[in-house]
Structures are given as structure tokens and as C-alpha cells.
Enzyme design. Structure first.
Site, short mmCIF file in Angstrom:
data_model
loop_
_atom_site.label_atom_id
_atom_site.label_comp_id
_atom_site.label_asym_id
_atom_site.label_seq_id
_atom_site.Cartn_x
_atom_site.Cartn_y
_atom_site.Cartn_z
N ASP A 139 -5.83 -73.06 -24.80
CA ASP A 139 -7.39 -73.91 -25.02
C ASP A 139 -6.96 -75.18 -24.55
O ASP A 139 -6.00 -75.89 -24.90
CB ASP A 139 -7.74 -73.65 -26.41
CG ASP A 139 -9.33 -73.62 -26.38
OD1 ASP A 139 -9.96 -73.71 -25.55
OD2 ASP A 139 -9.73 -73.63 -27.44
N LYS A 192 -8.43 -72.20 -20.94
CA LYS A 192 -9.94 -71.96 -21.56
C LYS A 192 -10.53 -73.21 -21.62
O LYS A 192 -9.48 -74.15 -22.09
CB LYS A 192 -10.04 -71.32 -22.73
CG LYS A 192 -11.72 -71.33 -23.02
CD LYS A 192 -11.92 -70.34 -24.54
CE LYS A 192 -11.73 -70.98 -25.72
NZ LYS A 192 -12.26 -72.02 -26.01
N ASP A 249 -8.13 -74.43 -29.82
CA ASP A 249 -7.90 -75.75 -30.54
C ASP A 249 -8.34 -75.50 -31.87
O ASP A 249 -8.16 -76.63 -32.54
CB ASP A 249 -8.62 -76.66 -29.64
CG ASP A 249 -10.12 -76.53 -29.48
OD1 ASP A 249 -10.55 -75.33 -29.81
OD2 ASP A 249 -10.83 -77.32 -28.89
N SER A 250 -8.80 -74.49 -32.49
CA SER A 250 -8.99 -74.09 -33.69
C SER A 250 -7.71 -74.08 -34.54
O SER A 250 -7.95 -74.38 -35.82
CB SER A 250 -9.69 -72.64 -33.92
OG SER A 250 -9.06 -71.63 -33.45
N GLU A 285 -14.15 -75.63 -22.45
CA GLU A 285 -15.65 -75.56 -22.84
C GLU A 285 -16.82 -76.09 -22.01
O GLU A 285 -16.48 -77.25 -21.04
CB GLU A 285 -15.86 -76.16 -24.02
CG GLU A 285 -15.06 -75.68 -25.40
CD GLU A 285 -15.30 -76.08 -26.74
OE1 GLU A 285 -16.09 -77.08 -26.84
OE2 GLU A 285 -14.71 -75.73 -27.58
N GLU A 291 -20.32 -68.23 -27.71
CA GLU A 291 -20.21 -68.37 -29.21
C GLU A 291 -21.66 -68.63 -29.82
O GLU A 291 -22.26 -69.62 -29.44
CB GLU A 291 -19.16 -69.52 -29.59
CG GLU A 291 -19.04 -69.78 -30.92
CD GLU A 291 -17.63 -70.77 -31.29
OE1 GLU A 291 -16.95 -70.91 -30.26
OE2 GLU A 291 -17.76 -71.09 -32.60
O1 KIV Z 1 -10.58 -72.64 -30.46
C1 KIV Z 1 -11.01 -71.31 -30.83
O2 KIV Z 1 -10.65 -70.70 -31.74
C2 KIV Z 1 -11.84 -70.73 -29.79
C3 KIV Z 1 -12.73 -69.50 -30.28
C4 KIV Z 1 -13.80 -70.00 -31.24
C5 KIV Z 1 -13.19 -68.83 -29.20
O3 KIV Z 1 -12.26 -71.53 -29.00
#
Ligand code: KIV
Length: 278
Positions: A96, A126, A57-58, A128, A194
Site C-alpha cells: 500500500d 495500491k 497502511d492499516s 487510493e 470500500e
Molecule cells: O490498508 C488497508 O488495509 C486497506 C484495505 C482496507 C483495503 O487499504
């Protein structure tokens, strides 16, 4: 198996799967990951031999023009994950789950995970959170969908955490370990750590059966991930201390764009070799 032959076996895999993450940890082979949000970068990293790609989600900060990851939606990430999954042949692709797509409970988490798996071709999701997300992880895993956990600094909670702050320092190390164990017991195949002190990441890595993937967690983890626009020197703004820049794509593209603008302005592009004959 010696370390060298285990590393060669890992490098020669036709397709990386969750069992190879575990085997890499067991054999002491470090796992490599990058983020990717598009077909071109995904194809390049796959051909270079990266083990996994995270459609993070970055993308919010690196593709979609947001200041944080919070506004990112499932609908925005799905086409990006589809592009990445479609471009790789060896790398394991993880989608994500964005903020607001799983926190309400296991049913919501499962619905979101189903969307990513059915609509993108990703191999895993993934999400969090440690103890607070354990039920969600358990429900998604029990449906046959591999889950990567993510603890320590979790960008989706940056306001709750009070900013970009190192997690797990001092007395908080025990809570970080409890989060890691909760993620493992819920059935995750790996967990991202992280922005945590190296010594704490080393302790978590020793205590866990499943592999740890560090980002700002030092060298004593089972693998590393970086945001690709950071490692390639394309991101602007504040670059965290843990990032190593392996290229200067910003400089390369700025130079290319300036040269193109100058050539068009002077009339030296297009030249005869770029023209079609009648
Ligand atoms: O979204 C992302 O890029 C991440 C990484 C920082 C692991 O979750």
C-alpha cells in the site's frame, strides 16, 4: 471450462499473477484477499490458499499504534512488506502506498512505487483515489508496475470525507462509477471498493472489465478483502458491520497469557519436561 474446473485451476496456481485476477473475473471465480503485516500471518494465509495479501497502511492502526492511517510512512511499511513478500510462495503481494507518498504527482508516485518494488519483493502497489489519482496510476503502470486502485471510502481521506461514511449513495453513485472507470482506463489491474452500497458495487462490477474487490461492498463484486486482525478477532475497538469474525484470537491469547502468568506465579512452569539436564 466449467466453474468447478476453473476454480480448481485457480486453486492450483503456483503463483498468482495479475492475469489470474482478470481470468478469475472472466471465469466467475471469486478472488480472496487479506491484509498481512508480518511473516507468520503471511505464511499461514498463503498455505491456506489466499489469492493475495495486502500490506495495508492499516498497519497504522493494527501494528504501529496510530489512531488512523495518516501518519504511516513508506519507511515504516517497507520492512513489513519485505517480511510478507518473503513468506509466501503462491499469494500475490501488494504494498500500500501511504498518505503523502504519491498525491503530489506522477513522479512522486513512481518514486514511491520503485522503492516498494526494489526494496520489498512485493508484486504490485495500491493507491487510493479515482479520477484524482488517475495520472499517478498511469505513470506507475507505464513503468511496468501493476497497480490496484482503491475507491469509495478511502481511509487516507477520512477527514476530507467527514469520517467513516458510506460512499456512493444516491446521486454520488455516478461519481463512484466515474472514479472506477478512471482507475480502469489508467491501467489498474483491479480496484478495491470500500464501504459502498451493494447495489452500487454490483453496478460498478458489471460496468468494469477489471475485477472489483469489495470491503463492505456486499456480495456482487469479483472478490473480497478483510483486515486480518478484524477477521481473526484480534482487533479491539469499533468493528465495522461488514466484518465477519472467523476466530477469537483475542480470547485465545488472553486465555494463554493468563494461564502462563498463573503458572509462573505458582511455580508450575517450568515443569521438569522444560528443563535441561547437566
Ligand atoms: O490498508 C488497508 O488495509 C486497506 C484495505 C482496507 C483495503 O487499504
Amino acid at each position: 471450462m466449467t466453474d468447478d474446473s476453473a476454480a480448481a485451476t485457480q486453486a492450483n496456481l503456483k503463483r498468482v499473477r495479475t492475469r489470474h485476477f482478470q481470468k478469475a473475473k472472466d471465469d466467475g471465480i471469486r478472488i480472496t484477499g487479506l491484509t498481512s503485516y508480518d511473516q507468520l500471518s503471511a505464511g499461514i494465509f498463503d498455505r491456506a490458499g489466499i489469492d493475495f495479501l495486502l500490506v495495508g497502511d492499516s498497519a497504522g492502526n493494527n501494528v504501529l499504534g496510530y489512531d488512523t492511517t495518516l501518519p504511516v510512512t513508506v519507511d515504516e511499511l517497507i520492512p513489513l512488506a519485505r517480511a510478507v513478500a518473503g513468506a509466501v510462495s503462491r499469494a500475490f503481494v501488494i504494498a500500500d502506498m501511504p498518505f503523502g507518498s504519491y498525491e503530489a504527482g506522477p513522479d512522486e508516485a513512481l518514486r514511491t512505487a520503485f522503492r516498494f518494488m526494489k526494496e520489498t519483493g512485493a508484486h504490485a502497489v495500491k493507491l487510493e483515489g479515482g479520477v484524482r489519482s488517475a495520472e499517478q496510476i498511469g505513470r506507475v503502470v507505464s513503468a511496468g508496475i501493476p497497480v490496484m486502485g482503491h475507491i469509495g471510502f478511502t481511509p487516507q481521506s477520512e477527514h476530507g470525507l467527514g469520517g467513516h461514511i458510506i460512499q456512493g449513495r444516491g446521486a454520488a453513485a455516478d461519481a463512484l462509477l466515474a472514479d472506477a472507470l478512471a482507475v480502469q482506463e489508467a491501467g489498474a489491474f483491479a480496484v478495491v471498493l470500500e464501504m459502498v452500497p451493494s447495489t452500487v458495487a454490483a453496478r460498478v462490477t458489471r460496468e468494469l472489465r477489471i475485477p472489483t474487490i469489495g470491503i463492505g461492498a456486499g456480495p456482487h463484486v469479483d472478490g473480497q478483502i478483510l483486515v486480518w486482525t478484524d477477521f481473526a478477532g484480534l482487533s479491539s475497538g469499533r468493528i465495522p458491520r461488514f466484518v465477519k469474525r472467523y476466530a477469537d484470537l483475542d480470547g485465545v491469547l488472553t486465555g494463554a497469557a493468563s494461564a502462563y502468568i498463573a503458572d509462573v506465579a505458582s511455580g508450575s512452569y517450568p515443569a521438569p519436561e522444560h528443563e535441561y539436564e547437566e
